[in-house]
Design an enzyme around this catalytic site. Structure first.
Site, PDB file in Angstrom:
ATOM      1  N   SER A 126       0.853  -1.182   0.000  1.00 27.03           N
ATOM      2  CA  SER A 126       0.000   0.000   0.000  1.00 27.03           C
ATOM      3  C   SER A 126       0.888   1.229   0.000  1.00 27.03           C
ATOM      4  O   SER A 126       2.069   1.159   0.377  1.00 27.03           O
ATOM      5  CB  SER A 126      -0.900   0.014   1.239  1.00 27.03           C
ATOM      6  OG  SER A 126      -1.542   1.262   1.398  1.00 27.03           O
ATOM      7  N   TYR A 128      -2.073  -0.868  10.394  1.00 29.04           N
ATOM      8  CA  TYR A 128      -2.177  -1.161   8.951  1.00 29.04           C
ATOM      9  C   TYR A 128      -0.886  -0.774   8.235  1.00 29.04           C
ATOM     10  O   TYR A 128      -0.342  -1.558   7.447  1.00 29.04           O
ATOM     11  CB  TYR A 128      -3.368  -0.400   8.379  1.00 29.04           C
ATOM     12  CG  TYR A 128      -3.595  -0.639   6.905  1.00 29.04           C
ATOM     13  CD1 TYR A 128      -4.265  -1.778   6.456  1.00 29.04           C
ATOM     14  CD2 TYR A 128      -3.162   0.279   5.958  1.00 29.04           C
ATOM     15  CE1 TYR A 128      -4.479  -1.989   5.104  1.00 29.04           C
ATOM     16  CE2 TYR A 128      -3.367   0.073   4.610  1.00 29.04           C
ATOM     17  CZ  TYR A 128      -4.018  -1.062   4.181  1.00 29.04           C
ATOM     18  OH  TYR A 128      -4.226  -1.268   2.841  1.00 29.04           O
TER      19      TYR A 128
END
Length: 585
Positions: free
Chosen positions: A455, A468
């Protein structure tokens, strides 16, 4: 590796005796494998063994190679006309009533182009699969066109191929090649192949190598200059042709096959990331493509597949496994590979969603697609999946570790249980996939590719996404480490780093430190914001295929991801200041 279990016969033709080997049921369609220089028929042993269950497989040592005798005198004994005589004699002996599916590599392909473009072989050949060996006639026209009308691009192509063809000039010199092959070069050649071409140790026949290579020099001397000077103008293939292009071929440029469809009206193109000796380094993939192509021709369909994706030549027939394939980026990636003709294994913890992805993949163009229900965080379940896939579908060529979950909330609000859940899926799920399927790729020894979905959060700190972001940064570093470790085995590793993409991860993301009602509110708000951004997962899927084709280490997808990656390299302080901004509730 020898041709175990092969039946042997001798065929006399033109003053030589050819050693012919056969495997499989003679009642099945015949596939004839023709070796190159300086090889013998044993170079095909691994491909032949894989084909023997479905075909009558025939191999023979070209005159002067392996156990076949050499013509006397050598000069003038290796012309394309005499090689055509040999081919027809073998075909008459092994398959007198049915045409054969011809497969050639290197000089086996060069002479096979002659076979499929001369009138006297019409009706004796059903199809032709060519790899790493052009038609000398087509090559001659390719050269003349670029020399008569030079442009910067064409001059570059000429210089590029000229540099790759350095050995051809040496083979035309008298005596020197024979001395080299019967001396130090013949002794060190297997080690050279192992180092430069990644041909596994002990996986190259050596017993007849010095004499094979010395005799084979006359293939070049008898044919190359005459044909390149006066190429035929009617050298059209009269059978369906499958061209397999190794993208890293040491000796032949991809550009050499430009405009080949003018000479081969029924042309199917394939490509794979490999060097020149693909019969040794990629036997699984070659056997699959040869089987698919031959069966399509036997069934009266000259086009072997309906795939129309832009990368169909690269991924057609390959086995791709995608985790998190039930929705979002995973589903879009499965569809993109299906459009490119790949076989797809759609994996998701939602079995119904995986089944829908597999079903649509088949409709889109995947030759086969399967659904598997697995939670990637479950180590034992992943081990069973890897074993099942290898047993029932084959070793995966491309692995896409895409499954992931979202977790938002400050570090102090994130509980150990929250950390365990996001680490188990986002990091351990990737580790399980890389460890299990990556090992299968490495053990197979034929390369492959691993894609890990990270990401933009991997290099962009955020006070709202500590857990995350940590998992995604770990995935990025894992990908970099694996890329370094697996490079020598021909396995590429790519980290995909998307920014804001309109998928359902926002609707299912966890928010630490709030009650259920507030969490639901924030999920809906995040989904609405991502929907307004509306960056489709299909664009990420395109980037994934492109990343595999180019073997990119990192692909940042979306403008904000590319901007963040740029800042992380050249102005990390700016990202740190941005990270301090408190997100709206």
């Amino acid at each position: 590796m020898s041709l175990q279990g092969a039946r042997e016969r001798w065929v006399r033709t033109g003053g030589v005796e050819l050693c012919v080997a056969e495997l499989g049921d003679p009642g099945r369609p015949t596939v004839l494998l023709l070796h190159g220089y300086p090889d013998s028929k044993e170079v095909w042993s691994e491909v032949a063994a894989r084909l023997a269950d479905d075909f009558h497989v025939v191999l023979y040592d070209v005159r002067g190679h392996g156990r076949s005798t050499a013509p006397q005198p050598l000069r003038g004994g290796f012309t394309l006309e005499k090689l055509t005589d040999d081919f027809l004699a073998v075909v008459d002996a092994v398959s007198p009533d049915r045409p054969v599916h011809l497969v050639g590599h290197d000089w086996g392909s060069v002479q096979s182009w002659e076979f499929v473009t001369v009138r006297r072989t019409e009706g004796r050949i059903a199809s032709f699969t060519s790899m790493s060996g052009p038609s000398l006639d087509h090559f001659g026209h390719w050269l003349k066109k670029r020399m008569r009308r030079p442009t910067p691009r064409r001059v570059g192509q000429l210089l590029g191929q000229g540099a790759k063809s350095w050995y051809v000039y040496l083979l035309h010199t008298p005596v020197l090649p024979e001395l080299a092959w019967r001396g130090p070069l013949g002794k060190t050649w297997p080690r050279i192949l192992q180092r430069l071409e990644k041909v596994p140790a002990g996986n190259y026949p050596t017993s007849s190598l010095p004499s094979d290579a010395a005799h084979g020099a006359w293939l070049y001397r008898d044919n190359v200059r005459p044909r390149l000077r006066r190429p035929r103008t009617d050298a059209y293939a009269h059978v369906p042709v499958q061209l397999i292009t190794p993208l890293e071929d040491t000796f032949l440029s991809e550009r050499l096959y430009d405009e080949l469809d003018l000479w081969a009206p029924q042309l199917t193109r394939r490509s794979l990331p490999a060097k020149h000796w693909v019969p040794r380094t990629r036997p699984d993939q070659l056997a699959a493509w040869i089987t698919e192509f031959a069966r399509s021709v036997e069934g009266g369909r000259p086009e072997p597949r309906a795939a129309t994706g832009r990368h169909a030549d690269r991924f057609g027939g390959q086995l791709v496994l995608i985790t998190g394939a039930g929705s979002g980026i995973g589903r879009a990636t499965a569809y993109a590979f299906a459009e490119a003709g790949a076989r797809v294994v759609a994996v998701d913890r939602d079995g119904d969603a995986a089944a829908r992805t597999a079903e649509m993949s088949r409709l889109i163009g995947a030759p086969d697609a399967w659904a598997e229900t697995v939670d990637v965080s479950d180590e034992q379940a992943m081990e069973k999946l890897a074993e099942k896939v290898a047993t029932e579908y084959g070793v995966v060529d491309i692995l896409v570790n895409n499954a992931g979950i979202g977790l938002s909330g400050s570090f102090l609000d994130t509980t150990p249980d929250d950390w365990r859940k996001v680490l188990d899926v986002n990091l351990w799920g990737v580790i399980h996939g890389c460890r299990l399927f990556g090992k299968q790729m490495a053990d197979r020894g034929q390369g492959g590719h691993i894609v890990n979905t990270a990401s933009a959060a991997a290099f962009q700190p955020s006070r709202a996404l500590p857990a995350y972001s940590t998992t995604k940064a770990a995935v990025l570093m894992l990908s970099e480490c694996l890329r370094a470790e697996l490079a020598d085995q021909g396995i590429g590793v790519t980290a995909i780093c998307p920014g804001f993409v309109n998928t359902n991860i926002t609707a299912t993301a966890r928010f630490a430190g709030v009650d259920a009602e507030e969490e639901s509110h924030r999920q809906k708000r995040a989904a609405r914001l991502y929907g307004m951004r509306n960056y489709p997962p299909e664009k990420v899927a395109e980037a994934i295929l492109r990343g595999v084709v180019t073997n990119s280490p990192l692909v940042a997808v979306t403008p904000e991801a590319r901007g963040a990656h740029l800042l992380s390299r050249f102005a990390p302080g700016v990202l740190r200041r941005i990270a301090r901004i408190k997100p709206p509730v």
